[in-house]
Design a protein around this motif. Structure first.
Motif, PDB file in Angstrom:
ATOM      1  N   HIS A  21      -4.623  -2.583 -12.937  1.00 29.62           N
ATOM      2  CA  HIS A  21      -4.026  -2.805 -11.624  1.00 29.62           C
ATOM      3  C   HIS A  21      -2.978  -3.916 -11.686  1.00 29.62           C
ATOM      4  N   ASN A 126      -7.095  -0.779  -2.296  1.00 31.10           N
ATOM      5  CA  ASN A 126      -5.866  -1.568  -2.274  1.00 31.10           C
ATOM      6  C   ASN A 126      -4.782  -0.949  -1.401  1.00 31.10           C
ATOM      7  N   SER A 137      -4.285  -7.305   1.398  1.00 32.29           N
ATOM      8  CA  SER A 137      -4.358  -6.166   0.478  1.00 32.29           C
ATOM      9  C   SER A 137      -2.942  -5.697   0.151  1.00 32.29           C
ATOM     10  N   ASP A 138      -2.834  -4.918  -0.917  1.00 31.01           N
ATOM     11  CA  ASP A 138      -1.535  -4.352  -1.269  1.00 31.01           C
ATOM     12  C   ASP A 138      -1.001  -3.498  -0.125  1.00 31.01           C
TER      13      ASP A 138
END
Length: 152
Positions: A21, A126, A137-138
């Motif tokens: 990730h 994510n 979060s992304d």
């Protein structure tokens, strides 16, 4: 779940998947021509550090927990660059999960299945936009940039 699978999940799957990730974010930052990129895997005291030119990978003593990547560039990132730097993390988890799924179809194995499912979980979690205190979060970062609140 047997003990061996649990140990495999904690000591191998989680750190490798988290590294995948974070490497996605690193790749995105390199594509955006970052001047410097630092990838941190795990928490706690640094036990291992790799440095190559302007890229640093630092592994903490509690390596099986999360990680994060920080990049900087003298020129301020454009919102679209922030979006793809951020997106590359979950995207790489999804790509690895797909490859593992195809492998699993031909070689059904609990270890491949756990690795595939964990990468799927990282991708999904994510992508969900949420913010807890200062942690975003992304999906939240991408949403924020796309609606134009990233630079405010």
């Amino acid at each position: 779940m047997n003990t061996l699978i649990l140990l495999y999940l904690v000591l191998f799957v989680a750190p490798i998947s988290n590294l995948i990730h974070e490497l996605g974010h690193l790749i995105g930052a390199k594509l955006a021509k970052a001047d410097e990129v630092k990838l941190y895997l795990g928490r706690g005291t640094s036990v291992c550090k790799f440095v190559y030119r302007t890229t640093e990978i630092d592994i903490g003593s509690v390596f099986f927990t999360s990680g994060f990547t920080v990049s900087r560039r003298e020129e301020v990132y454009k919102p679209i660059e922030i979006v793809y730097i951020t997106f590359f993390g979950p995207f790489l988890n999804a790509a690895v999960a797909l490859i593992l799924y195809l492998l699993f179809l031909h070689m059904q194995n609990d270890y491949i299945l756990v690795l595939m499912l964990y990468n799927c979980w990282l991708f999904v979690m994510n992508c969900i936009p949420f913010k807890i205190k200062d942690q975003q979060s992304d999906g939240y970062i991408i949403m924020k940039e796309l609606i134009g609140k990233g630079n405010k």
